[in-house]
Design a protein around this motif. Structure first.
Motif, mmCIF file in Angstrom:
data_model
loop_
_atom_site.group_PDB
_atom_site.id
_atom_site.type_symbol
_atom_site.label_atom_id
_atom_site.label_comp_id
_atom_site.label_asym_id
_atom_site.label_seq_id
_atom_site.Cartn_x
_atom_site.Cartn_y
_atom_site.Cartn_z
ATOM 1 N N ARG A 126 0.819 -1.219 0.000
ATOM 2 C CA ARG A 126 0.000 0.000 0.000
ATOM 3 C C ARG A 126 0.847 1.261 0.000
ATOM 4 N NH1 ARG A 126 -2.305 1.251 5.619
ATOM 5 N NH2 ARG A 126 -0.125 1.881 5.795
ATOM 6 N N ASP A 127 1.855 1.304 0.863
ATOM 7 C CA ASP A 127 2.666 2.515 0.981
ATOM 8 C C ASP A 127 3.469 2.792 -0.288
ATOM 9 O OD1 ASP A 127 1.640 2.891 3.485
ATOM 10 O OD2 ASP A 127 3.409 2.176 4.561
ATOM 11 N N ILE A 128 3.848 1.729 -1.001
ATOM 12 C CA ILE A 128 4.565 1.922 -2.264
ATOM 13 C C ILE A 128 3.633 2.477 -3.330
ATOM 14 C CG2 ILE A 128 5.676 0.708 -4.184
ATOM 15 C CD1 ILE A 128 7.537 1.149 -1.837
ATOM 16 N N ILE A 129 2.486 1.840 -3.537
ATOM 17 C CA ILE A 129 1.625 2.264 -4.644
ATOM 18 C C ILE A 129 0.858 3.548 -4.318
ATOM 19 C CG2 ILE A 129 1.454 -0.057 -5.586
ATOM 20 C CD1 ILE A 129 -1.279 -0.361 -4.408
ATOM 21 N N ALA A 130 0.762 3.901 -3.028
ATOM 22 C CA ALA A 130 0.112 5.161 -2.654
ATOM 23 C C ALA A 130 1.074 6.336 -2.716
ATOM 24 C CB ALA A 130 -0.486 5.054 -1.251
ATOM 25 N N ALA A 131 2.293 6.102 -3.176
ATOM 26 C CA ALA A 131 3.282 7.172 -3.306
ATOM 27 C C ALA A 131 3.549 7.502 -4.773
ATOM 28 C CB ALA A 131 4.589 6.774 -2.615
ATOM 29 N N GLY A 132 2.627 7.088 -5.662
ATOM 30 C CA GLY A 132 2.807 7.344 -7.086
ATOM 31 C C GLY A 132 2.652 8.813 -7.427
ATOM 32 N N THR A 133 3.031 9.161 -8.659
ATOM 33 C CA THR A 133 3.020 10.564 -9.088
ATOM 34 C C THR A 133 1.674 11.010 -9.641
ATOM 35 O OG1 THR A 133 3.859 9.891 -11.263
ATOM 36 C CG2 THR A 133 5.490 10.534 -9.605
ATOM 37 N N GLY A 134 0.794 10.081 -9.988
ATOM 38 C CA GLY A 134 -0.518 10.437 -10.532
ATOM 39 C C GLY A 134 -1.505 10.705 -9.415
ATOM 40 N N VAL A 135 -1.740 11.977 -9.094
ATOM 41 C CA VAL A 135 -2.563 12.307 -7.937
ATOM 42 C C VAL A 135 -3.580 13.380 -8.299
ATOM 43 C CG1 VAL A 135 -0.801 13.927 -7.108
ATOM 44 C CG2 VAL A 135 -2.527 13.078 -5.517
ATOM 45 N N ILE A 136 -4.779 13.256 -7.744
ATOM 46 C CA ILE A 136 -5.876 14.211 -7.906
ATOM 47 C C ILE A 136 -6.300 14.642 -6.509
ATOM 48 C CG2 ILE A 136 -8.254 14.510 -8.702
ATOM 49 C CD1 ILE A 136 -7.616 12.123 -10.664
ATOM 50 N N TYR A 137 -6.317 15.954 -6.277
ATOM 51 C CA TYR A 137 -6.708 16.466 -4.962
ATOM 52 C C TYR A 137 -8.153 16.960 -5.033
ATOM 53 C CZ TYR A 137 -1.671 16.397 -4.213
ATOM 54 O OH TYR A 137 -0.365 16.011 -4.120
ATOM 55 N N SER A 138 -8.998 16.427 -4.151
ATOM 56 C CA SER A 138 -10.378 16.886 -4.099
ATOM 57 C C SER A 138 -10.427 18.346 -3.653
ATOM 58 C CB SER A 138 -11.187 16.013 -3.139
ATOM 59 O OG SER A 138 -11.286 14.686 -3.629
ATOM 60 N N GLY A 139 -11.513 19.029 -4.044
ATOM 61 C CA GLY A 139 -11.642 20.436 -3.717
ATOM 62 C C GLY A 139 -11.248 21.314 -4.890
ATOM 63 N N THR A 140 -11.384 22.600 -4.734
ATOM 64 C CA THR A 140 -11.115 23.561 -5.805
ATOM 65 C C THR A 140 -9.732 24.172 -5.651
ATOM 66 O OG1 THR A 140 -13.470 24.106 -5.935
ATOM 67 C CG2 THR A 140 -11.920 25.665 -6.941
ATOM 68 N N GLY A 141 -8.897 24.008 -6.674
ATOM 69 C CA GLY A 141 -7.588 24.655 -6.692
ATOM 70 C C GLY A 141 -6.545 24.010 -5.808
ATOM 71 N N ASN A 142 -6.824 22.853 -5.239
ATOM 72 C CA ASN A 142 -5.849 22.212 -4.355
ATOM 73 C C ASN A 142 -4.741 21.553 -5.166
ATOM 74 O OD1 ASN A 142 -7.351 22.973 -2.145
ATOM 75 N ND2 ASN A 142 -8.432 21.019 -1.974
ATOM 76 N N THR A 143 -3.513 21.728 -4.711
ATOM 77 C CA THR A 143 -2.361 21.182 -5.431
ATOM 78 C C THR A 143 -1.439 20.361 -4.528
ATOM 79 O OG1 THR A 143 -1.092 23.225 -5.055
ATOM 80 C CG2 THR A 143 -2.363 23.071 -7.112
ATOM 81 N N ALA A 144 -1.842 20.157 -3.278
ATOM 82 C CA ALA A 144 -1.007 19.394 -2.343
ATOM 83 C C ALA A 144 -1.884 18.805 -1.252
ATOM 84 C CB ALA A 144 0.072 20.289 -1.722
ATOM 85 N N THR A 145 -1.375 17.790 -0.587
ATOM 86 C CA THR A 145 -2.108 17.160 0.506
ATOM 87 C C THR A 145 -2.492 18.176 1.571
ATOM 88 O OG1 THR A 145 -0.871 15.099 0.139
ATOM 89 C CG2 THR A 145 -2.017 15.330 2.246
ATOM 90 N N ALA A 146 -1.589 19.100 1.875
ATOM 91 C CA ALA A 146 -1.834 20.090 2.921
ATOM 92 C C ALA A 146 -2.970 21.041 2.566
ATOM 93 C CB ALA A 146 -0.561 20.882 3.199
ATOM 94 N N ASP A 147 -3.364 21.107 1.276
ATOM 95 C CA ASP A 147 -4.462 21.986 0.862
ATOM 96 C C ASP A 147 -5.836 21.374 1.103
ATOM 97 O OD1 ASP A 147 -2.551 23.773 -0.079
ATOM 98 O OD2 ASP A 147 -2.611 22.992 -2.129
ATOM 99 N N VAL A 148 -5.895 20.077 1.300
ATOM 100 C CA VAL A 148 -7.188 19.396 1.438
ATOM 101 C C VAL A 148 -7.807 19.756 2.781
ATOM 102 C CG1 VAL A 148 -8.373 17.176 1.493
ATOM 103 C CG2 VAL A 148 -6.439 17.520 -0.064
ATOM 104 N N ALA A 149 -8.997 20.385 2.712
ATOM 105 C CA ALA A 149 -9.682 20.836 3.922
ATOM 106 C C ALA A 149 -10.880 19.939 4.221
ATOM 107 C CB ALA A 149 -10.127 22.284 3.751
ATOM 108 N N ALA A 150 -11.534 20.195 5.343
ATOM 109 C CA ALA A 150 -12.603 19.322 5.820
ATOM 110 C C ALA A 150 -13.738 19.166 4.817
ATOM 111 C CB ALA A 150 -13.139 19.853 7.147
ATOM 112 N N GLY A 151 -14.026 20.190 4.019
ATOM 113 C CA GLY A 151 -15.128 20.101 3.066
ATOM 114 C C GLY A 151 -14.746 19.516 1.721
ATOM 115 N N ASP A 152 -13.491 19.177 1.533
ATOM 116 C CA ASP A 152 -13.010 18.709 0.224
ATOM 117 C C ASP A 152 -13.197 17.202 0.105
ATOM 118 O OD1 ASP A 152 -12.283 21.294 -0.481
ATOM 119 O OD2 ASP A 152 -10.267 21.081 0.350
ATOM 120 N N VAL A 153 -14.463 16.798 -0.046
ATOM 121 C CA VAL A 153 -14.773 15.374 -0.143
ATOM 122 C C VAL A 153 -14.661 14.916 -1.591
ATOM 123 C CG1 VAL A 153 -16.251 15.437 1.876
ATOM 124 C CG2 VAL A 153 -17.256 15.818 -0.381
ATOM 125 N N ILE A 154 -14.548 13.622 -1.793
ATOM 126 C CA ILE A 154 -14.402 13.054 -3.122
ATOM 127 C C ILE A 154 -15.656 13.354 -3.952
ATOM 128 C CG2 ILE A 154 -15.378 10.787 -2.553
ATOM 129 C CD1 ILE A 154 -13.078 9.567 -4.254
#
Length: 326
Positions: A126-154
């Motif tokens: 899990r930790d290997i395949i969850a570190a891939g480069t193809g990532v989509i951040y839920s929410g508007t304008g988010n570009t990093a994990t730290a940008d994901v806020a409580a309302g940014d649901v899938i």
């Protein structure tokens, strides 16, 4: 050397004792199920496995000229290496516990360790395949994990984007999985992309138009263990398998919220390797086997040892959606 004694397993004092121990609550271990398996032969002189991928040739759209040999093309390869490592643990049981307890302690220890071993390899993968480069951040304008806020649901848009990205990257649907009953043979499944999802995220995805819960499938043949439903996106089904072992980035979102990772991938996205004959062993040392290290035959051990490595084989074939829980 910590030993399991009467302190950890108290004496049985009930008038009636149910010898069937309570079922342990463990996650569903799924992450190795769709890997490409390439084992190293024993005594190969190396612990490093090489996965090789041949590149596509460019379409030959220029007409041939009569009597003239074209320049031709060359094959290209991409080599991906991974080094197998050993993992393991053991439990020590005292002689007093062995002769006083009504439980078959070493047998129970082996079952507990089997769960531990499965959990270990599942989390490593899990930790290997969850570190891939193809990532989509839920929410508007988010570009990093730290940008994901409580309302940014899938959202269904996240799923559509993940599916479209895979198709544009020429990812092929998965048609086979490792047989859970054997751990090495494969069994066929209907063509689909696979999604690994946490129950907290399933609660939202199950509300989307295009979602079909597993109990409403027209046929129950080929339903995968842990499968909860499917979502149709861009003409391809994403079939979701649910597990509490899905990747969670604890406290890494805005306001230190937990960020949940939903993995969606196609065939040959990642691989695993073991050393043949050394993939997994249960090792039991009974009372009296310790020699001078255990002169009074007071300790027995049960342990497990595995060789293992997981590796992403093609970043283009894995998408990760990072979102907050509902």
């Amino acid at each position: 050397m910590p030993a399991t004694t009467r302190t950890q397993i108290p004496a049985e004092v009930n008038a009636f004792y149910d010898r069937t121990l309570l079922m342990r609550a463990v996650p569903l271990f799924v992450h190795t199920r769709w890997a490409q398996v390439r084992d190293l032969p024993k005594n190969a002189g190396t612990k490093t496995i090489k996965f090789r991928r041949y590149g596509n040739l460019i379409a030959a759209t220029t007409p041939l000229q009569e009597g003239i040999t074209p320049a031709g093309s060359q094959l290209s390869v991409t080599d991906i290496t991974a080094t197998v490592a050993q993992y393991g643990d053991y439990i020590t049981v005292t002689d007093v516990l062995s002769y006083e307890s009504e439980d078959a302690v070493l047998m129970e220890a082996a079952e507990v360790e089997g769960d531990q071993a499965g959990d270990t390899l599942d989390q490593l993968t899990r930790d290997i395949i969850a570190a891939g480069t193809g990532v989509i951040y839920s929410g508007t304008g988010n570009t990093a994990t730290a940008d994901v806020a409580a309302g940014d649901v899938i959202s269904y848009g996240n799923l559509d984007t993940a599916s479209l990205n895979l198709k544009n990257n020429n990812a092929k649907p998965i048609t086979r999985q490792i047989d859970a009953s054997t751990g090495y043979a494969t069994s066929p499944i209907p063509a689909c992309f696979i999604g690994i999802i946490h129950p907290e995220i399933t609660a939202k995805v199950a509300t989307f138009t295009g979602w079909t819960p597993v109990e409403k499938y027209s046929s129950q043949q080929g339903v995968m263990e842990g499968e909860v439903g499917s979502y149709s996106a861009n003409g391809t089904k994403i079939r979701f398998v649910e597990t509490t072992n899905a990747k969670i980035k604890s406290g890494q979102g805005t306001g230190s919220i937990d960020v949940y990772c939903t993995l969606i991938f196609g065939a040959n996205a990642y691989g695993i390797s073991r050393v043949s004959g050394e993939a997994m062993k249960n090792i039991v040392k009974p009372l009296g086997s310790g020699g001078t290290e255990d002169p009074l035959d007071q300790r027995a051990t049960s342990g497990w040892k595995a060789t293992f490595v997981a590796k992403i084989l093609n970043e283009d074939f894995i998408q990760r959606i990072e979102s907050a829980k509902v």
